[in-house]
Design a protein around this motif. Structure first.
Motif, mmCIF file in Angstrom:
data_model
loop_
_atom_site.group_PDB
_atom_site.id
_atom_site.type_symbol
_atom_site.label_atom_id
_atom_site.label_comp_id
_atom_site.label_asym_id
_atom_site.label_seq_id
_atom_site.Cartn_x
_atom_site.Cartn_y
_atom_site.Cartn_z
ATOM 1 N N ARG A 14 0.854 -1.182 0.000
ATOM 2 C CA ARG A 14 0.000 0.000 0.000
ATOM 3 C C ARG A 14 0.892 1.234 0.000
ATOM 4 O O ARG A 14 1.955 1.219 0.589
ATOM 5 C CB ARG A 14 -0.882 0.035 1.237
ATOM 6 N N ARG A 15 0.440 2.250 -0.651
ATOM 7 C CA ARG A 15 1.079 3.555 -0.538
ATOM 8 C C ARG A 15 0.146 4.361 0.338
ATOM 9 O O ARG A 15 -0.810 4.964 -0.128
ATOM 10 C CB ARG A 15 1.263 4.203 -1.899
ATOM 11 N N MET A 16 0.412 4.253 1.630
ATOM 12 C CA MET A 16 -0.421 4.771 2.693
ATOM 13 C C MET A 16 -1.853 4.230 2.544
ATOM 14 O O MET A 16 -2.040 3.057 2.698
ATOM 15 C CB MET A 16 -0.338 6.285 2.792
ATOM 16 N N LEU A 17 -2.845 4.997 2.178
ATOM 17 C CA LEU A 17 -4.214 4.489 2.153
ATOM 18 C C LEU A 17 -4.583 3.787 0.849
ATOM 19 O O LEU A 17 -5.601 3.113 0.776
ATOM 20 C CB LEU A 17 -5.197 5.632 2.412
ATOM 21 N N TYR A 56 6.273 -2.154 11.964
ATOM 22 C CA TYR A 56 5.150 -1.213 12.012
ATOM 23 C C TYR A 56 3.984 -1.919 12.664
ATOM 24 O O TYR A 56 3.418 -2.857 12.100
ATOM 25 C CB TYR A 56 4.805 -0.787 10.576
ATOM 26 N N GLY A 57 3.652 -1.479 13.864
ATOM 27 C CA GLY A 57 2.481 -2.026 14.546
ATOM 28 C C GLY A 57 2.575 -3.519 14.780
ATOM 29 O O GLY A 57 3.508 -4.020 15.375
ATOM 30 N N VAL A 58 1.644 -4.233 14.244
ATOM 31 C CA VAL A 58 1.540 -5.677 14.417
ATOM 32 C C VAL A 58 2.724 -6.357 13.720
ATOM 33 O O VAL A 58 3.314 -5.819 12.804
ATOM 34 C CB VAL A 58 0.200 -6.172 13.818
ATOM 35 N N ARG A 59 3.024 -7.579 14.117
ATOM 36 C CA ARG A 59 4.197 -8.304 13.638
ATOM 37 C C ARG A 59 4.334 -8.426 12.132
ATOM 38 O O ARG A 59 5.441 -8.508 11.624
ATOM 39 C CB ARG A 59 4.204 -9.728 14.191
ATOM 40 N N ASP A 60 3.257 -8.476 11.397
ATOM 41 C CA ASP A 60 3.369 -8.762 9.968
ATOM 42 C C ASP A 60 3.395 -7.518 9.083
ATOM 43 O O ASP A 60 3.385 -7.623 7.867
ATOM 44 C CB ASP A 60 2.258 -9.715 9.518
ATOM 45 N N TYR A 61 3.511 -6.331 9.650
ATOM 46 C CA TYR A 61 3.570 -5.091 8.881
ATOM 47 C C TYR A 61 4.958 -4.479 8.943
ATOM 48 O O TYR A 61 5.651 -4.586 9.955
ATOM 49 C CB TYR A 61 2.585 -4.050 9.434
ATOM 50 N N ALA A 62 5.350 -3.803 7.861
ATOM 51 C CA ALA A 62 6.588 -3.042 7.829
ATOM 52 C C ALA A 62 6.311 -1.742 7.085
ATOM 53 O O ALA A 62 5.459 -1.695 6.181
ATOM 54 C CB ALA A 62 7.693 -3.823 7.135
ATOM 55 N N LEU A 63 7.016 -0.701 7.453
ATOM 56 C CA LEU A 63 6.938 0.579 6.775
ATOM 57 C C LEU A 63 8.253 0.770 6.027
ATOM 58 O O LEU A 63 9.317 0.772 6.641
ATOM 59 C CB LEU A 63 6.710 1.714 7.769
ATOM 60 N N THR A 65 10.408 3.225 3.508
ATOM 61 C CA THR A 65 10.561 4.545 2.915
ATOM 62 C C THR A 65 11.667 4.442 1.881
ATOM 63 O O THR A 65 12.797 4.088 2.207
ATOM 64 C CB THR A 65 10.912 5.598 3.980
ATOM 65 N N MET A 66 11.301 4.720 0.634
ATOM 66 C CA MET A 66 12.230 4.592 -0.490
ATOM 67 C C MET A 66 12.278 5.928 -1.216
ATOM 68 O O MET A 66 11.304 6.313 -1.858
ATOM 69 C CB MET A 66 11.759 3.483 -1.438
ATOM 70 N N ASP A 67 13.402 6.619 -1.112
ATOM 71 C CA ASP A 67 13.549 7.928 -1.761
ATOM 72 C C ASP A 67 12.400 8.863 -1.425
ATOM 73 O O ASP A 67 11.891 9.576 -2.273
ATOM 74 C CB ASP A 67 13.663 7.775 -3.277
ATOM 75 N N GLY A 68 11.926 8.823 -0.189
ATOM 76 C CA GLY A 68 10.864 9.709 0.258
ATOM 77 C C GLY A 68 9.450 9.165 0.087
ATOM 78 O O GLY A 68 8.512 9.715 0.641
ATOM 79 N N SER A 69 9.268 8.111 -0.686
ATOM 80 C CA SER A 69 7.945 7.495 -0.850
ATOM 81 C C SER A 69 7.761 6.438 0.228
ATOM 82 O O SER A 69 8.648 5.613 0.443
ATOM 83 C CB SER A 69 7.814 6.836 -2.228
ATOM 84 N N ARG A 70 6.615 6.453 0.886
ATOM 85 C CA ARG A 70 6.346 5.510 1.967
ATOM 86 C C ARG A 70 5.377 4.433 1.519
ATOM 87 O O ARG A 70 4.352 4.736 0.907
ATOM 88 C CB ARG A 70 5.772 6.241 3.176
ATOM 89 N N TYR A 71 5.714 3.203 1.870
ATOM 90 C CA TYR A 71 4.889 2.051 1.536
ATOM 91 C C TYR A 71 4.638 1.241 2.796
ATOM 92 O O TYR A 71 5.547 1.062 3.611
ATOM 93 C CB TYR A 71 5.592 1.160 0.499
ATOM 94 N N VAL A 72 3.426 0.750 2.932
ATOM 95 C CA VAL A 72 3.095 -0.175 4.012
ATOM 96 C C VAL A 72 3.066 -1.560 3.395
ATOM 97 O O VAL A 72 2.371 -1.799 2.406
ATOM 98 C CB VAL A 72 1.728 0.165 4.651
ATOM 99 N N LEU A 73 3.859 -2.462 3.974
ATOM 100 C CA LEU A 73 3.971 -3.834 3.476
ATOM 101 C C LEU A 73 3.345 -4.761 4.505
ATOM 102 O O LEU A 73 3.671 -4.683 5.687
ATOM 103 C CB LEU A 73 5.441 -4.213 3.270
ATOM 104 N N ARG A 74 2.460 -5.639 4.041
ATOM 105 C CA ARG A 74 1.837 -6.608 4.944
ATOM 106 C C ARG A 74 2.269 -8.009 4.512
ATOM 107 O O ARG A 74 1.906 -8.483 3.438
ATOM 108 C CB ARG A 74 0.321 -6.507 4.910
ATOM 109 N N PHE A 75 3.067 -8.633 5.373
ATOM 110 C CA PHE A 75 3.640 -9.947 5.097
ATOM 111 C C PHE A 75 2.853 -11.040 5.802
ATOM 112 O O PHE A 75 2.118 -10.784 6.744
ATOM 113 C CB PHE A 75 5.080 -10.021 5.637
ATOM 114 N N ALA A 76 3.095 -12.273 5.363
ATOM 115 C CA ALA A 76 2.661 -13.424 6.152
ATOM 116 C C ALA A 76 3.567 -13.457 7.387
ATOM 117 O O ALA A 76 4.651 -12.877 7.395
ATOM 118 C CB ALA A 76 2.814 -14.701 5.337
ATOM 119 N N LEU A 77 3.123 -14.112 8.425
ATOM 120 C CA LEU A 77 3.892 -14.127 9.671
ATOM 121 C C LEU A 77 5.310 -14.626 9.453
ATOM 122 O O LEU A 77 5.537 -15.617 8.769
ATOM 123 C CB LEU A 77 3.188 -15.006 10.709
#
Length: 103
Positions: A14-17, A56-63, A65-77
C-alpha cells in the motif's frame, strides 16, 4: 541476474491508504529493494542506502521509505523479520566490499 538475497510473494503493498497490490513481491537483490506487482511489474525500487524499513504495529507489517515514498507492506507471519535481516546482511556485505576496495 544474481539470485535475490530475499524474495517473498503474496505481500500486500500500500502507498499509505491506497492499495497498489494485494499479492505483490518484495525482493532484496544486488543492493536494491524492489517492490513488484503480482505480475512482476516494478512498483518502485531504490538502492539500500536510500531505503529505511522498520517494523510497524503488528508483527506482519513493515513501513518502507524509499527515496521519500512511503509504503506499508503486509507480510505473512515471519517474513517481515526475514526482510529486515536480509537488508542488514546486504548492507554489511556492501560495507565490507567497500572496505576492501577502498584500501
Amino acid at each position: 541476474m544474481a539470485e535475490p538475497d530475499f524474495d517473498v510473494a503474496g505481500v500486500e503493498i500500500r502507498r499509505m491508504l491506497r492499495s497498489l497490490t494485494r499479492a505483490g513481491n518484495v525482493l532484496v537483490r544486488e543492493g536494491k529493494l524492489v517492490l513488484q506487482t503480482s505480475y512482476g511489474s516494478e512498483i518502485d525500487s531504490a538502492p539500500l542506502e536510500r531505503v529505511r524499513v522498520s517494523g510497524y504495529g503488528v508483527r506482519d507489517y513493515a513501513l518502507a521509505t524509499m527515496d521519500g515514498s512511503r509504503y506499508v507492506l503486509r507480510f505473512a507471519l515471519g517474513h517481515r523479520e526475514g526482510l529486515l535481516d536480509a537488508i542488514r546482511t546486504a548492507r554489511a556485505k556492501a560495507d565490507a566490499e567497500r572496505g576492501v576496495l577502498g584500501r
